[in-house]
Scaffold this motif. Sequence first.
Motif, PDB file in Angstrom:
ATOM      1  N   UNK A  30      38.847  51.670  47.025  1.00 51.47           N
ATOM      2  CA  UNK A  30      38.730  50.502  46.147  1.00 51.47           C
ATOM      3  C   UNK A  30      40.001  49.654  46.120  1.00 51.47           C
ATOM      4  N   UNK A  31      39.815  48.377  46.422  1.00 52.48           N
ATOM      5  CA  UNK A  31      40.901  47.385  46.424  1.00 52.48           C
ATOM      6  C   UNK A  31      40.246  46.020  46.525  1.00 52.48           C
ATOM      7  N   UNK A  32      40.714  45.074  45.731  1.00 52.08           N
ATOM      8  CA  UNK A  32      40.127  43.727  45.764  1.00 52.08           C
ATOM      9  C   UNK A  32      41.240  42.689  45.656  1.00 52.08           C
ATOM     10  N   UNK A  33      41.652  42.087  46.777  1.00 50.42           N
ATOM     11  CA  UNK A  33      42.669  41.032  46.722  1.00 50.42           C
ATOM     12  C   UNK A  33      42.166  39.826  45.919  1.00 50.42           C
ATOM     13  N   UNK A  34      43.096  39.107  45.297  1.00 54.62           N
ATOM     14  CA  UNK A  34      42.732  37.901  44.552  1.00 54.62           C
ATOM     15  C   UNK A  34      43.698  36.768  44.893  1.00 54.62           C
ATOM     16  N   UNK A  35      43.198  35.551  44.772  1.00 53.01           N
ATOM     17  CA  UNK A  35      44.027  34.373  45.034  1.00 53.01           C
ATOM     18  C   UNK A  35      44.987  34.093  43.885  1.00 53.01           C
ATOM     19  N   UNK A  36      44.521  34.363  42.668  1.00 50.42           N
ATOM     20  CA  UNK A  36      45.326  34.071  41.475  1.00 50.42           C
ATOM     21  C   UNK A  36      45.418  35.335  40.626  1.00 50.42           C
ATOM     22  N   UNK A  37      46.429  35.381  39.781  1.00 49.87           N
ATOM     23  CA  UNK A  37      46.612  36.547  38.924  1.00 49.87           C
ATOM     24  C   UNK A  37      45.491  36.633  37.897  1.00 49.87           C
ATOM     25  N   UNK A  38      44.919  37.825  37.767  1.00 53.03           N
ATOM     26  CA  UNK A  38      43.881  38.080  36.780  1.00 53.03           C
ATOM     27  C   UNK A  38      44.284  39.284  35.946  1.00 53.03           C
ATOM     28  N   UNK A  39      43.971  39.235  34.671  1.00 49.13           N
ATOM     29  CA  UNK A  39      44.257  40.364  33.799  1.00 49.13           C
ATOM     30  C   UNK A  39      42.977  41.115  33.476  1.00 49.13           C
ATOM     31  N   UNK A  40      43.097  42.428  33.386  1.00 43.30           N
ATOM     32  CA  UNK A  40      41.975  43.269  33.010  1.00 43.30           C
ATOM     33  C   UNK A  40      41.838  43.301  31.495  1.00 43.30           C
ATOM     34  N   UNK A  41      40.799  43.984  31.018  1.00 43.17           N
ATOM     35  CA  UNK A  41      40.594  44.132  29.575  1.00 43.17           C
ATOM     36  C   UNK A  41      41.738  44.915  28.936  1.00 43.17           C
ATOM     37  N   UNK A  42      42.475  45.680  29.746  1.00 48.60           N
ATOM     38  CA  UNK A  42      43.615  46.442  29.240  1.00 48.60           C
ATOM     39  C   UNK A  42      44.913  45.638  29.282  1.00 48.60           C
ATOM     40  N   UNK A  43      44.836  44.371  29.748  1.00 51.62           N
ATOM     41  CA  UNK A  43      46.029  43.534  29.829  1.00 51.62           C
ATOM     42  C   UNK A  43      46.888  43.811  31.046  1.00 51.62           C
ATOM     43  N   UNK A  44      46.293  44.403  32.094  1.00 52.32           N
ATOM     44  CA  UNK A  44      47.031  44.732  33.302  1.00 52.32           C
ATOM     45  C   UNK A  44      46.650  43.801  34.441  1.00 52.32           C
ATOM     46  N   UNK A  45      47.561  43.628  35.371  1.00 45.77           N
ATOM     47  CA  UNK A  45      47.267  42.815  36.563  1.00 45.77           C
ATOM     48  C   UNK A  45      46.190  43.532  37.367  1.00 45.77           C
ATOM     49  N   UNK A  46      45.153  42.803  37.789  1.00 45.50           N
ATOM     50  CA  UNK A  46      43.937  43.440  38.294  1.00 45.50           C
ATOM     51  C   UNK A  46      44.115  44.173  39.617  1.00 45.50           C
ATOM     52  N   UNK A  47      44.946  43.649  40.532  1.00 43.24           N
ATOM     53  CA  UNK A  47      45.138  44.334  41.815  1.00 43.24           C
ATOM     54  C   UNK A  47      45.839  45.674  41.585  1.00 43.24           C
ATOM     55  N   UNK A  48      46.879  45.670  40.779  1.00 48.12           N
ATOM     56  CA  UNK A  48      47.589  46.898  40.434  1.00 48.12           C
ATOM     57  C   UNK A  48      46.625  47.892  39.782  1.00 48.12           C
ATOM     58  N   UNK A  49      45.789  47.400  38.873  1.00 49.08           N
ATOM     59  CA  UNK A  49      44.867  48.269  38.141  1.00 49.08           C
ATOM     60  C   UNK A  49      43.857  48.930  39.073  1.00 49.08           C
ATOM     61  N   UNK A  50      43.343  48.179  40.039  1.00 48.63           N
ATOM     62  CA  UNK A  50      42.320  48.727  40.932  1.00 48.63           C
ATOM     63  C   UNK A  50      42.925  49.494  42.095  1.00 48.63           C
ATOM     64  N   UNK A  51      43.869  48.879  42.779  1.00 46.42           N
ATOM     65  CA  UNK A  51      44.431  49.446  44.003  1.00 46.42           C
ATOM     66  C   UNK A  51      45.231  50.720  43.709  1.00 46.42           C
ATOM     67  N   UNK A  52      46.048  50.683  42.669  1.00 40.20           N
ATOM     68  CA  UNK A  52      46.887  51.842  42.341  1.00 40.20           C
ATOM     69  C   UNK A  52      46.356  52.669  41.177  1.00 40.20           C
ATOM     70  N   UNK A  53      46.185  52.044  40.009  1.00 42.80           N
ATOM     71  CA  UNK A  53      45.942  52.829  38.800  1.00 42.80           C
ATOM     72  C   UNK A  53      44.615  53.579  38.857  1.00 42.80           C
ATOM     73  N   UNK A  54      43.567  52.975  39.410  1.00 44.51           N
ATOM     74  CA  UNK A  54      42.288  53.693  39.493  1.00 44.51           C
ATOM     75  C   UNK A  54      42.422  54.926  40.378  1.00 44.51           C
TER      76      UNK A  54
END
Length: 284
Positions: free
Chosen positions: A92-116
């Motif tokens: 699981x990894x999803x690149x994005x063009x712009x910064x997105x925050x998750x419901x937990x207030x985390x940067x989404x790429x970091x949350x998916x690529x690493x934290x998950x």
Amino acid sequence: MTDDTQTGTRTIVISGGTDGMGRALALGRIARGDTVVVIGSSPGKGAALRREAGTDRLVYLRADLTGIAENRRVVAEITGRFPAVDALVLFANRPTKVRKETADGLESVFALYYLSRHLLSHGLRPLLESAREPVIVSVAGVGNTAGAVQWEDMQLKGRFGTVLSQLHGGRATDLLGVAFAERTAGSVPFLMYHPGFTRSGDTSFLNPVLRIVMRGMQVFANPVAKSVAPIHGWIESPPREALTAIDRGNPVDLSVKTLDPADARRLDEYTEELLRTVSVRKGS
């Protein structure tokens, strides 16, 4: 509850398993008689995968793995259904063009690529340790020494870019393997795998010019089947070492700077504090 230990088949869990290499691996393991749990965020893709598999040995769990609670829910559901997990394969990894925050207030790429990957690896560890020959395979960019963990701006609030976020997440994912191997003392071998450029994955995040370039480069890319083939081998015959890194078929020297044990411990400590902070903030 399913007990595959009586039949000799394996139970395989795949994050990001509805596209590309993850999808190919899922169907390949089904063809070999295994039970496969695929975690993905698209119900349509999940339903299509189940139809193609044509068997209830393909279990699809819909989840947004950018969320901490979603990862924990998935872990709890798998724990409730299976006595052991033979292999956890992390795509699981999803690149994005712009910064997105998750419901937990985390940067989404970091949350998916690493934290998950952190949450699934540690959360499913008891089930993996219950298997006869378990393995975790994390598919990312190990061996690539470009970029670094952005220690002073872990959530990339100061600056963001598609490449920067991917390198940040990728280097964090490298350190996850080091920390996991150290913490578990090899009870579950952790293998990091960089397959190289593969005809797989989503390119919608690219600008139109780069999308055209990428389409042109597909002729030089590895077929999905070729990139997936080694993973089948590791599932069926896991490495004995606590930590293994393979970059396009070649072993990676574990002393490279991107696999520094001190950095791995630093990231592990940061992650545990981050999880505590989010839990307190959300009152969970």
